[in-house]
Design a protein around this motif. Sequence first.
Motif, PDB file in Angstrom:
ATOM      1  N   ARG A 104       0.830  -1.215   0.000  1.00  0.00           N
ATOM      2  CA  ARG A 104       0.000   0.000   0.000  1.00  0.00           C
ATOM      3  C   ARG A 104       0.864   1.266   0.000  1.00  0.00           C
ATOM      4  O   ARG A 104       0.585   2.212  -0.728  1.00  0.00           O
ATOM      5  N   LEU A 105       1.892   1.265   0.814  1.00  0.00           N
ATOM      6  CA  LEU A 105       2.774   2.429   0.880  1.00  0.00           C
ATOM      7  C   LEU A 105       3.463   2.649  -0.464  1.00  0.00           C
ATOM      8  O   LEU A 105       3.513   3.773  -0.976  1.00  0.00           O
ATOM      9  N   ALA A 106       4.001   1.576  -1.041  1.00  0.00           N
ATOM     10  CA  ALA A 106       4.690   1.700  -2.326  1.00  0.00           C
ATOM     11  C   ALA A 106       3.721   2.119  -3.429  1.00  0.00           C
ATOM     12  O   ALA A 106       4.097   2.867  -4.338  1.00  0.00           O
ATOM     13  N   ALA A 107       2.472   1.644  -3.361  1.00  0.00           N
ATOM     14  CA  ALA A 107       1.476   2.010  -4.375  1.00  0.00           C
ATOM     15  C   ALA A 107       1.109   3.491  -4.283  1.00  0.00           C
ATOM     16  O   ALA A 107       0.913   4.160  -5.308  1.00  0.00           O
ATOM     17  N   ARG A 108       1.020   4.011  -3.054  1.00  0.00           N
ATOM     18  CA  ARG A 108       0.716   5.439  -2.883  1.00  0.00           C
ATOM     19  C   ARG A 108       1.832   6.320  -3.432  1.00  0.00           C
ATOM     20  O   ARG A 108       1.582   7.405  -3.967  1.00  0.00           O
ATOM     21  N   GLU A 109       3.060   5.841  -3.308  1.00  0.00           N
ATOM     22  CA  GLU A 109       4.213   6.642  -3.734  1.00  0.00           C
ATOM     23  C   GLU A 109       4.660   6.336  -5.160  1.00  0.00           C
ATOM     24  O   GLU A 109       5.609   6.948  -5.646  1.00  0.00           O
ATOM     25  N   TRP A 110       3.967   5.409  -5.833  1.00  0.00           N
ATOM     26  CA  TRP A 110       4.378   4.956  -7.162  1.00  0.00           C
ATOM     27  C   TRP A 110       4.384   6.120  -8.163  1.00  0.00           C
ATOM     28  O   TRP A 110       3.373   6.775  -8.375  1.00  0.00           O
ATOM     29  N   ARG A 111       5.546   6.389  -8.720  1.00  0.00           N
ATOM     30  CA  ARG A 111       5.751   7.398  -9.757  1.00  0.00           C
ATOM     31  C   ARG A 111       5.237   8.782  -9.326  1.00  0.00           C
ATOM     32  O   ARG A 111       4.604   9.498 -10.092  1.00  0.00           O
ATOM     33  N   ARG A 233       4.591  -5.071 -10.607  1.00  0.00           N
ATOM     34  CA  ARG A 233       5.945  -5.582 -10.345  1.00  0.00           C
ATOM     35  C   ARG A 233       6.873  -4.455  -9.908  1.00  0.00           C
ATOM     36  O   ARG A 233       7.741  -4.646  -9.044  1.00  0.00           O
ATOM     37  N   GLY A 234       6.708  -3.272 -10.500  1.00  0.00           N
ATOM     38  CA  GLY A 234       7.510  -2.129 -10.080  1.00  0.00           C
ATOM     39  C   GLY A 234       7.204  -1.718  -8.656  1.00  0.00           C
ATOM     40  O   GLY A 234       8.105  -1.348  -7.887  1.00  0.00           O
ATOM     41  N   ILE A 235       5.931  -1.802  -8.269  1.00  0.00           N
ATOM     42  CA  ILE A 235       5.531  -1.480  -6.903  1.00  0.00           C
ATOM     43  C   ILE A 235       6.138  -2.479  -5.925  1.00  0.00           C
ATOM     44  O   ILE A 235       6.616  -2.098  -4.845  1.00  0.00           O
ATOM     45  N   LEU A 236       6.120  -3.751  -6.288  1.00  0.00           N
ATOM     46  CA  LEU A 236       6.729  -4.761  -5.423  1.00  0.00           C
ATOM     47  C   LEU A 236       8.214  -4.501  -5.241  1.00  0.00           C
ATOM     48  O   LEU A 236       8.762  -4.676  -4.136  1.00  0.00           O
ATOM     49  N   LEU A 237       8.879  -4.080  -6.309  1.00  0.00           N
ATOM     50  CA  LEU A 237      10.298  -3.759  -6.230  1.00  0.00           C
ATOM     51  C   LEU A 237      10.521  -2.631  -5.236  1.00  0.00           C
ATOM     52  O   LEU A 237      11.407  -2.705  -4.369  1.00  0.00           O
ATOM     53  N   ASN A 238       9.718  -1.581  -5.321  1.00  0.00           N
ATOM     54  CA  ASN A 238       9.851  -0.445  -4.404  1.00  0.00           C
ATOM     55  C   ASN A 238       9.489  -0.824  -2.975  1.00  0.00           C
ATOM     56  O   ASN A 238       9.968  -0.206  -2.027  1.00  0.00           O
ATOM     57  N   ALA A 239       8.627  -1.841  -2.842  1.00  0.00           N
ATOM     58  CA  ALA A 239       8.205  -2.277  -1.510  1.00  0.00           C
ATOM     59  C   ALA A 239       9.199  -3.245  -0.886  1.00  0.00           C
ATOM     60  O   ALA A 239       9.028  -3.661   0.265  1.00  0.00           O
ATOM     61  N   GLY A 240      10.246  -3.606  -1.636  1.00  0.00           N
ATOM     62  CA  GLY A 240      11.219  -4.554  -1.125  1.00  0.00           C
ATOM     63  C   GLY A 240      10.716  -5.989  -1.104  1.00  0.00           C
ATOM     64  O   GLY A 240      11.214  -6.817  -0.343  1.00  0.00           O
ATOM     65  N   GLY A 243      11.083 -10.853  -5.949  1.00  0.00           N
ATOM     66  CA  GLY A 243      11.587 -12.207  -5.790  1.00  0.00           C
ATOM     67  C   GLY A 243      10.648 -13.135  -5.057  1.00  0.00           C
ATOM     68  O   GLY A 243      10.830 -14.352  -5.094  1.00  0.00           O
ATOM     69  N   LEU A 244       9.656 -12.594  -4.372  1.00  0.00           N
ATOM     70  CA  LEU A 244       8.656 -13.427  -3.718  1.00  0.00           C
ATOM     71  C   LEU A 244       7.560 -13.776  -4.715  1.00  0.00           C
ATOM     72  O   LEU A 244       7.363 -13.084  -5.702  1.00  0.00           O
ATOM     73  N   GLU A 245       6.853 -14.840  -4.456  1.00  0.00           N
ATOM     74  CA  GLU A 245       5.785 -15.251  -5.355  1.00  0.00           C
ATOM     75  C   GLU A 245       4.518 -14.451  -5.050  1.00  0.00           C
ATOM     76  O   GLU A 245       3.516 -14.974  -4.557  1.00  0.00           O
ATOM     77  N   ILE A 246       4.583 -13.158  -5.353  1.00  0.00           N
ATOM     78  CA  ILE A 246       3.451 -12.261  -5.128  1.00  0.00           C
ATOM     79  C   ILE A 246       3.014 -11.707  -6.474  1.00  0.00           C
ATOM     80  O   ILE A 246       3.819 -11.151  -7.226  1.00  0.00           O
TER      81      ILE A 246
END
Length: 307
Positions: A104-111, A233-240, A243-246
């Motif tokens: 959620r945090l990474a999605a709010r801050e995405w781009r 996938r970019g959001i997951l990268l920013n969220a750290g 590599g997880l199966e998400i």
Amino acid sequence: MNDVDRSQGTKDTYQRQLRLLVLPYFENFTVREVTVGRIELFLKKQRETSYTRAKHSRTILGMILAFAVRRGIIPRNPIKEASRMKKPSHTPKALTTEQIAAIRLAAREWRTGEGRMGPRSDGQVRDIIEVMLGTATRIGEALALRQCDVDMDADPPRVNISGTLVVHNGAGVHRQAHPKTHESNRVIAVPQFVADVIRQRLALLDPEDSEHLLFFSRVGTPLAPYNVRRSFRGILLNAGLEGLEITPHSFRRTGATLLAKELGIQAAADMLGHTSTSTTKAHYAEPDRTVKSGPADVLQQLAPPVK
């Protein structure tokens, strides 16, 4: 996010998988040197990393060799003689509260950062995540929601899952008038946080245009699921969480797991649009391994009598 033609998106995906999965192993061999034995060894190494990785590798390699057969370069496709891969048993896995918070945090801050190249985010991926999380829908079902499919005045607010987005070569993305299966047609109540997001989306639309999608590209066309997944996938990268199966489907499993735990597996199956709880249990609801005192209390009746 712009609409894309699937043929281009699929082509790009195959080229990337060919470059990353297949070529590192076979780049020094000619097509005729790609034997069954070498394929078996290659897939074995891939399986040690990931079954999904091995499956994609087999598909890409099989397509290349099939092309070689059609061109008369080799007499037969050796991939057909390679051992079939057995899919390992899989236990459904829900997202943790910490993972949800990070996404959620990474999605709010995405781009949204200053000085970033390209267009700023319009917040749609963030909203799509909330809708998927609170409705346990497939990504195509969430993207196919129209103004006429939601009733925010009902108590509780509800949405009608009556379609999905599909992509056809040469035709791009369009809304199919039923979900993945006809049995998946359903009306579901939504939690308040989802209703708030939907009301914000409705505020952007002409009330008279009942067929308009809640989520749409900058030119008003349906969003391509491929592009949404790429942004995710970019959001997951920013969220750290790379590599997880998400994937976006993880929200569906998370909803199913919570519903099964709190209301039972049948309630989860109904929400997901499954005709059988066996599918929900096998592929969506993470097993509840909480140790409960109830069985021990019942079995206490077998205790020896007090002397």
